[in-house]
Design an enzyme around this catalytic site. Structure first.
Site, mmCIF file in Angstrom:
data_model
loop_
_atom_site.group_PDB
_atom_site.id
_atom_site.type_symbol
_atom_site.label_atom_id
_atom_site.label_comp_id
_atom_site.label_asym_id
_atom_site.label_seq_id
_atom_site.Cartn_x
_atom_site.Cartn_y
_atom_site.Cartn_z
ATOM 1 N N CYS A 2 0.854 -1.186 0.000
ATOM 2 C CA CYS A 2 0.000 0.000 0.000
ATOM 3 C C CYS A 2 0.888 1.233 0.000
ATOM 4 O O CYS A 2 2.050 1.168 0.381
ATOM 5 C CB CYS A 2 -0.878 0.035 1.242
ATOM 6 S SG CYS A 2 -1.959 -1.383 1.419
ATOM 7 N N ARG A 27 4.362 0.184 -6.537
ATOM 8 C CA ARG A 27 4.349 -0.705 -5.385
ATOM 9 C C ARG A 27 3.265 -1.769 -5.500
ATOM 10 O O ARG A 27 3.253 -2.726 -4.752
ATOM 11 C CB ARG A 27 4.119 0.105 -4.111
ATOM 12 C CG ARG A 27 5.238 1.069 -3.799
ATOM 13 C CD ARG A 27 4.845 2.017 -2.697
ATOM 14 N NE ARG A 27 4.689 1.342 -1.423
ATOM 15 C CZ ARG A 27 5.649 1.229 -0.518
ATOM 16 N NH1 ARG A 27 6.824 1.732 -0.751
ATOM 17 N NH2 ARG A 27 5.435 0.602 0.612
ATOM 18 N N TRP A 75 -3.537 -2.258 -1.330
ATOM 19 C CA TRP A 75 -3.339 -3.631 -1.801
ATOM 20 C C TRP A 75 -4.011 -4.513 -0.754
ATOM 21 O O TRP A 75 -3.588 -4.552 0.393
ATOM 22 C CB TRP A 75 -1.841 -3.927 -1.896
ATOM 23 C CG TRP A 75 -1.500 -5.225 -2.550
ATOM 24 C CD1 TRP A 75 -1.455 -5.489 -3.883
ATOM 25 C CD2 TRP A 75 -1.107 -6.437 -1.895
ATOM 26 N NE1 TRP A 75 -1.066 -6.788 -4.098
ATOM 27 C CE2 TRP A 75 -0.840 -7.396 -2.903
ATOM 28 C CE3 TRP A 75 -0.942 -6.822 -0.557
ATOM 29 C CZ2 TRP A 75 -0.425 -8.695 -2.607
ATOM 30 C CZ3 TRP A 75 -0.533 -8.113 -0.269
ATOM 31 C CH2 TRP A 75 -0.282 -9.021 -1.298
ATOM 32 N N ASN A 101 -1.177 1.913 6.162
ATOM 33 C CA ASN A 101 -0.427 0.794 5.572
ATOM 34 C C ASN A 101 -0.147 -0.221 6.668
ATOM 35 O O ASN A 101 0.155 0.177 7.802
ATOM 36 C CB ASN A 101 0.927 1.275 5.029
ATOM 37 C CG ASN A 101 0.813 1.951 3.697
ATOM 38 O OD1 ASN A 101 -0.277 2.114 3.172
ATOM 39 N ND2 ASN A 101 1.939 2.344 3.148
ATOM 40 N N GLY A 102 -0.168 -1.498 6.335
ATOM 41 C CA GLY A 102 0.147 -2.518 7.334
ATOM 42 C C GLY A 102 -1.075 -3.328 7.712
ATOM 43 O O GLY A 102 -2.083 -3.335 6.991
ATOM 44 N N GLU A 483 16.503 -17.606 -10.479
ATOM 45 C CA GLU A 483 16.088 -16.217 -10.672
ATOM 46 C C GLU A 483 15.461 -16.026 -12.062
ATOM 47 O O GLU A 483 14.451 -15.329 -12.209
ATOM 48 C CB GLU A 483 17.292 -15.285 -10.470
ATOM 49 C CG GLU A 483 17.023 -13.817 -10.726
ATOM 50 C CD GLU A 483 15.939 -13.203 -9.855
ATOM 51 O OE1 GLU A 483 15.483 -13.849 -8.896
ATOM 52 O OE2 GLU A 483 15.532 -12.067 -10.157
ATOM 53 N N LYS A 487 11.698 -14.650 -12.725
ATOM 54 C CA LYS A 487 11.398 -13.489 -13.587
ATOM 55 C C LYS A 487 10.310 -13.859 -14.592
ATOM 56 O O LYS A 487 9.380 -13.097 -14.819
ATOM 57 C CB LYS A 487 12.642 -13.014 -14.354
ATOM 58 C CG LYS A 487 13.694 -12.273 -13.599
ATOM 59 C CD LYS A 487 13.344 -10.863 -13.239
ATOM 60 C CE LYS A 487 12.660 -10.798 -11.906
ATOM 61 N NZ LYS A 487 13.489 -10.820 -10.734
ATOM 62 N N GLU A 490 6.827 -14.289 -12.853
ATOM 63 C CA GLU A 490 6.161 -13.120 -12.278
ATOM 64 C C GLU A 490 5.681 -12.117 -13.317
ATOM 65 O O GLU A 490 4.674 -11.457 -13.095
ATOM 66 C CB GLU A 490 7.025 -12.435 -11.216
ATOM 67 C CG GLU A 490 8.274 -11.767 -11.729
ATOM 68 C CD GLU A 490 9.009 -11.010 -10.625
ATOM 69 O OE1 GLU A 490 10.236 -10.958 -10.676
ATOM 70 O OE2 GLU A 490 8.361 -10.463 -9.721
ATOM 71 N N HIS A 506 16.149 -37.296 -12.104
ATOM 72 C CA HIS A 506 15.545 -37.808 -10.877
ATOM 73 C C HIS A 506 14.067 -37.436 -10.772
ATOM 74 O O HIS A 506 13.482 -37.513 -9.690
ATOM 75 C CB HIS A 506 16.333 -37.309 -9.662
ATOM 76 C CG HIS A 506 17.753 -37.765 -9.673
ATOM 77 N ND1 HIS A 506 18.126 -39.073 -9.453
ATOM 78 C CD2 HIS A 506 18.894 -37.090 -9.954
ATOM 79 C CE1 HIS A 506 19.439 -39.187 -9.573
ATOM 80 N NE2 HIS A 506 19.935 -37.992 -9.883
ATOM 81 N N LYS A 605 5.811 -4.435 -5.004
ATOM 82 C CA LYS A 605 7.259 -4.234 -4.965
ATOM 83 C C LYS A 605 7.829 -4.554 -3.598
ATOM 84 O O LYS A 605 8.901 -5.122 -3.480
ATOM 85 C CB LYS A 605 7.583 -2.784 -5.345
ATOM 86 C CG LYS A 605 9.075 -2.462 -5.392
ATOM 87 C CD LYS A 605 9.767 -3.223 -6.505
ATOM 88 C CE LYS A 605 11.253 -2.956 -6.581
ATOM 89 N NZ LYS A 605 11.925 -3.973 -7.420
HETATM 90 O O1 M6R Z 1 12.762 -6.011 -1.037
HETATM 91 P P1 M6R Z 1 13.176 -7.449 -0.937
HETATM 92 O O2 M6R Z 1 14.435 -7.740 -1.663
HETATM 93 O O3 M6R Z 1 13.254 -7.917 0.492
HETATM 94 O O4 M6R Z 1 12.013 -8.243 -1.623
HETATM 95 C C1 M6R Z 1 11.991 -9.644 -1.619
HETATM 96 C C2 M6R Z 1 11.107 -10.182 -2.719
HETATM 97 O O5 M6R Z 1 9.775 -9.810 -2.503
HETATM 98 C C3 M6R Z 1 11.546 -9.668 -4.083
HETATM 99 O O6 M6R Z 1 12.885 -9.989 -4.312
HETATM 100 C C4 M6R Z 1 10.709 -10.268 -5.227
HETATM 101 O O7 M6R Z 1 10.885 -11.641 -5.286
HETATM 102 C C5 M6R Z 1 11.126 -9.604 -6.510
HETATM 103 N N1 M6R Z 1 10.467 -8.347 -6.653
HETATM 104 C C6 M6R Z 1 10.896 -10.428 -7.709
HETATM 105 O O8 M6R Z 1 11.353 -9.780 -8.849
#
Ligand code: M6R
Length: 610
Positions: A2, A27, A75, A101-102, A483, A487, A490, A506, A605
């Site tokens: 948020c 965000r 959010w 927020n929270g 990674e 990518k 997501e 396996h 984010k």
């Molecule tokens: O801000 P952070 O690095 O702690 O965030 C952790 C994950 O939420 C973040 O790396 C997320 O997996 C990425 N945005 C993916 O691209």
């Protein structure tokens, strides 16, 4: 996730709030709203489900002359995304409006109490109880009401509130959720936000509120108080991120812009870190006795940051010969991990605000471990909760998909691995010089890769048609596969799995056929031949292969449908270089599939709730 904004000054507040909300869009959110005084003794609250543009249109259709107000992008956590659940929320009489927020953990109990006292609730949110608590405790002083209100709250919150009888002030507080406030003297305006990006057009000198602090924002300045309402003077932080950094700068999306910023991000992160063969990481405030005592390293993080930790494990073990465990923070925090005074804990977080990582940090410290944070965000929570901080110099990252922060994290972790290797007596000054030389080559190697993306675009067309994709590699190559697969998942919503290539037989090889393409990282490494053998097994199952290989690798060209070449480099440097085509591949696949790369569905984010 948020986002909060607030403005009190001389300009039309709704315009400035909407601008701030646009800046917070990255965000992730599902609805947005603002509240401003209406001028007739009431508050005007405008909320919309969906994009900030919707809200902007609704605001444009009304007379909103007010010069103060608060805004929010939501959010959903408690209560579905809807206009009713969007913030701001108001009290029974519509005199107080708040944004939050929270998560308020004890909201059910508080709501029952407030209902029993006659308060009427309109939404399904945990947030609304804050407006009613303020109403309950308000006695002519909004700051005092806020101080009383927060004593009742359990959970995490950044809260901003306005009261129709106080058009000269906004009151804001926080606990475990970021709030930044700043005064723009020339404009005689005070601003607040959950993220610096929403205020930095107005001021660069800001206060990052600490837990429990309350700030009163007026047109004349900002007054801060502790929880007992004693005035305090928190330090000003000057933020020198340029405004350009918050804008796309000519690129079609932030993700591409940030991918192209990676050479700079890596350069800045490693600049000056080695002098005369010595790794200079003063931030790792460890004396020789501390280093001597370290018998293990534990790395914690989530998502992309966790993947950076996998790379670090390879290198710390290789160069310092210290055993390393890498843990997903959301698991670490609940499983009574074995860490103690001899464990060096490295907590990685781009945002520095990830709830699970922060909880893991607290647990590690409670068990006596020294915790060092690796983060991209100055003033973030993790910097205040750790024993030391190493900043990665990626600069602000807007796209939800982490790219430049990942490479900068890896570069920073490589320096830590060298540092530990040297301190443990495993690396000589000559070896450190040589490693640093190789690392300093990587930014220009990234630039080479970015010069020609035609083959990556071709590979993306092949991948985009699939329903599932496998990523395989070995050693460093396998770490970046995780990674690469993340990518793809997501931003393109395409199922992807990453496996160490040797694991295929396996189980996962059963999935392979001509409909499941495989991305194979076969760059130069001690296990390249073994990975190539696995690629043969893959080909035998008729899968199409996209290979990431070293320039000049003709064998890769013979066996793969597409080859994404990277310049020759040491295998450990390929963690940086070979990640770049994987990022671009995910982006081009997402575009092929018509996805919004900067705003992937269901994602935010910064994940500041559990
Ligand atoms: O801000 P952070 O690095 O702690 O965030 C952790 C994950 O939420 C973040 O790396 C997320 O997996 C990425 N945005 C993916 O691209």
């Amino acid at each position: 996730m948020c986002g909060i904004v607030g403005y009190i000054g001389r300009e039309k507040a709704s315009d400035i709030l909407i601008e701030g909300l646009h800046r917070l869009e990255y965000r992730g959110y599902d609805s947005a709203g603002i509240a401003v005084p209406a001028g007739d003794g009431a508050l005007e609250v405008i909320r919309r489900e969906g994009k900030v543009e919707e809200l902007e249109r609704a605001c444009a259709a009304r007379e909103l002359p007010a010069t103060m107000g608060i805004g929010h992008t939501r959010w959903a956590t408690h209560g579905r995304p809807s206009e009713t659940n969007a913030h701001p929320h108001i009290d029974c009489e519509g005199k107080i409006a708040i944004v939050h927020n929270g998560i308020i953990e004890n909201y059910v109990q508080l709501r029952d109490e407030l209902k029993a006292e006659g308060h009427t609730f309109r939404s399904e949110t945990d947030t609304e109880i804050v407006a009613h608590l303020l109403e309950k405790y308000y006695d002519g002083d909004l700051v005092a009401a806020m101080a009383k209100t927060v004593t009742r709250l359990e959970g995490a919150y950044g809260i901003a509130a306005i009261h129709v009888d106080h058009p000269d002030q906004i009151v804001v507080t926080r606990k475990d959720s970021p709030i930044v406030v700043g005064y723009a003297a020339e404009q005689q305006a005070s601003l607040l936000a959950s993220d610096i990006v929403a205020v930095m057009n107005y001021t660069r000198d800001v206060i990052f509120l600490e837990d429990g602090q309350i700030a009163k924002l007026t047109r004349e300045g900002i007054t801060c108080y502790d929880g007992n309402l004693a005035p305090i003077e928190p330090a000003l932080t000057h933020v020198d991120w340029d405004a350009e950094s918050a804008e796309r700068g000519g690129y079609p999306d932030f993700m591409l812009k940030e991918i192209f910023e990676q050479p700079r991000a890596v350069r800045d992160t490693i600049a000056g870190a080695v002098k005369n063969g010595r790794v200079l990481l003063d931030e790792l405030d460890l004396d020789d006795d501390d280093i001597e005592a370290i018998d293990s390293v534990c790395i914690i993080g989530c998502g992309t940051s966790y993947h950076a930790g996998l790379v670090a494990r390879e290198l710390i073990e290789r160069w310092a010969r210290i055993p390393v465990s890498v843990e997903v923070a959301s698991e670490f925090r609940y499983r009574d991990p074995i860490v103690g005074s001899n464990t060096l804990v490295i907590a990685i977080s781009q945002s520095g605000e990830t709830a699970d990582t922060l909880a893991a940090v607290r647990i590690a410290r409670a068990k006596g471990a020294q915790v060092f944070a690796v983060t991209n965000c100055v003033g973030s929570r993790i910097t205040r909760e750790s024993d030391g901080v190493l900043y990665v110099r990626a600069n602000m990252e807007i796209s939800v998909a982490a790219t430049k922060s990942f490479l900068a994290q890896i570069a920073c972790l490589m320096l830590i691995a060298m540092f530990l290797g040297q301190k443990k007596g495993r690396l000589t000054t000559r070896q450190v010089n040589s490693l640093y030389y190789d690392l300093r080559e990587t930014p220009s190697q990234i630039e080479d890769i970015l010069q020609d993306t035609a083959e990556i675009e071709k590979a993306a067309k092949l991948i985009a048609k699939a329903h599932s994709v496998m990523y395989v590699g070995r050693g460093i190559g396998s770490t970046i596969c995780y990674e690469g697969a993340l990518k793809l998942k997501e931003i393109s919503y395409l199922h992807a799995e990453a496996y160490p290539a040797g694991e295929l037989k396996h189980g996962p090889i059963a999935l392979l056929d001509e409909t499941v393409p495989v991305v194979a990282v076969v760059t130069d490494s001690p296990t390249r031949m073994q990975t190539l053998s696995n690629v043969q097994e893959i080909l035998a199952r008729k899968s199409h292969v996209v290979a990431v290989a070293t320039e000049g690798d003709e064998e890769a060209a013979r066996i793969a449908d597409c080859v994404l070449y990277v310049p020759p480099c040491k295998d450990w440097c390929s963690a940086i270089t070979a990640s770049v085509p994987l990022q671009l591949l995910a982006r081009y696949v997402a575009l092929e599939r018509g996805c919004d790369v900067d705003h992937p569905r269901n994602l935010a984010k910064s994940v500041t709730v559990e």
